[in-house]
Write a protein that holds these residues in place. Sequence first.
Motif, PDB file in Angstrom:
ATOM      1  N   GLU A  85       0.806  -1.222  -0.064  1.00  0.00           N
ATOM      2  CA  GLU A  85       0.110  -0.048   0.103  1.00  0.00           C
ATOM      3  C   GLU A  85       1.000   1.331   0.126  1.00  0.00           C
ATOM      4  N   THR A 123       2.910   1.612   4.947  1.00  0.00           N
ATOM      5  CA  THR A 123       2.929   0.200   5.859  1.00  0.00           C
ATOM      6  C   THR A 123       1.875  -0.547   5.866  1.00  0.00           C
ATOM      7  N   SER A 124       1.787  -1.786   6.088  1.00  0.00           N
ATOM      8  CA  SER A 124       0.695  -2.792   5.818  1.00  0.00           C
ATOM      9  C   SER A 124      -0.655  -2.383   6.653  1.00  0.00           C
ATOM     10  N   GLY A 125      -1.677  -2.108   5.973  1.00  0.00           N
ATOM     11  CA  GLY A 125      -2.950  -1.688   6.421  1.00  0.00           C
ATOM     12  C   GLY A 125      -2.928  -0.312   6.615  1.00  0.00           C
ATOM     13  N   SER A 126      -2.243   0.799   5.994  1.00  0.00           N
ATOM     14  CA  SER A 126      -2.234   2.050   5.951  1.00  0.00           C
ATOM     15  C   SER A 126      -3.267   2.508   5.316  1.00  0.00           C
ATOM     16  N   SER A 128      -5.780   0.398   3.497  1.00  0.00           N
ATOM     17  CA  SER A 128      -6.815  -0.466   3.356  1.00  0.00           C
ATOM     18  C   SER A 128      -8.317   0.082   3.514  1.00  0.00           C
ATOM     19  N   PHE A 129      -8.284   1.039   4.616  1.00  0.00           N
ATOM     20  CA  PHE A 129      -9.399   1.537   4.880  1.00  0.00           C
ATOM     21  C   PHE A 129     -10.145   2.382   3.766  1.00  0.00           C
ATOM     22  N   HIS A 133     -13.112  -4.462  -0.121  1.00  0.00           N
ATOM     23  CA  HIS A 133     -12.622  -5.654  -0.795  1.00  0.00           C
ATOM     24  C   HIS A 133     -14.056  -6.533  -0.961  1.00  0.00           C
ATOM     25  N   ARG A 201     -11.010  -4.392  -5.145  1.00  0.00           N
ATOM     26  CA  ARG A 201     -11.026  -3.402  -4.003  1.00  0.00           C
ATOM     27  C   ARG A 201     -11.428  -1.959  -4.690  1.00  0.00           C
TER      28      ARG A 201
END
Length: 247
Positions: A85, A123-126, A128-129, A133, A201
């Motif tokens: 991401e 960073t991972s998850g930064s 995705s919000f 999905h 996504r």
Amino acid sequence: MGRAFEFRKARKFKRWGHMSRVFTKIGKEITIAVKAGGPDPSGNSRLRMLLATARSENMPKDTVERAIKKATDKDASDYKEIVYEGYGPFGIAILVETATDNNTRTVANVRSYFNKFGGNLGTSGSLSFLFEHKCLFTVKDKEGVELEDLELELIDYGVDEIERDEEEGEITLSGAFEENANIQKYLEDNGFEIVRNEFVRVPNDLKEVTPEQRETLNKLLEKFEDDDDVQHVFHNMKEDPNAEEEE
């Protein structure tokens, strides 16, 4: 038309790129599915869906069979699915789904693409919000099927959008990623022929860009798409309104 379907339509022609890349990407997904659930489609629901997708993309049968056979070889590559991401130039959020047997190589390449165009890997998850999905199923339409009745029935199976394409003779269903297995089971149990199953996504909001900015961003997206480790790329840039006409 729901957001998931608008998003899919916009990506329809550019999603996979050239046919050789189509087959490579599907082949990797088949390898992952076979290693996780075995080579028998009757007992491997994910593999069944990938075989349907392979047929819809006109992937040769012998190429599919080779991919399955290769995946059963003890020396076959173990691909790990990793999502990267980051922000591209002009504040555009980008998610890069990869399947790699060498994470060091993949992360170095992904980071270099972001850096080259003035973006940065997060960073991972930064991020995705910023995306939902979703799973999408395309099935052959059936005589006597009332869309409203089907939609009401499928609500209990996690479907949140449904659309009929009379020209193609198909119905497309959308639901949360986590509901994929439930939706697949309903469709199979009720005799629907599944043409394609894919995961997307969908951005919650789209950002406007200028033609010049779009040109730069498209060059970055092409860098990702051309990388052998990259499976799919998603972003929140508003699609070019002239893109469909150009296709």
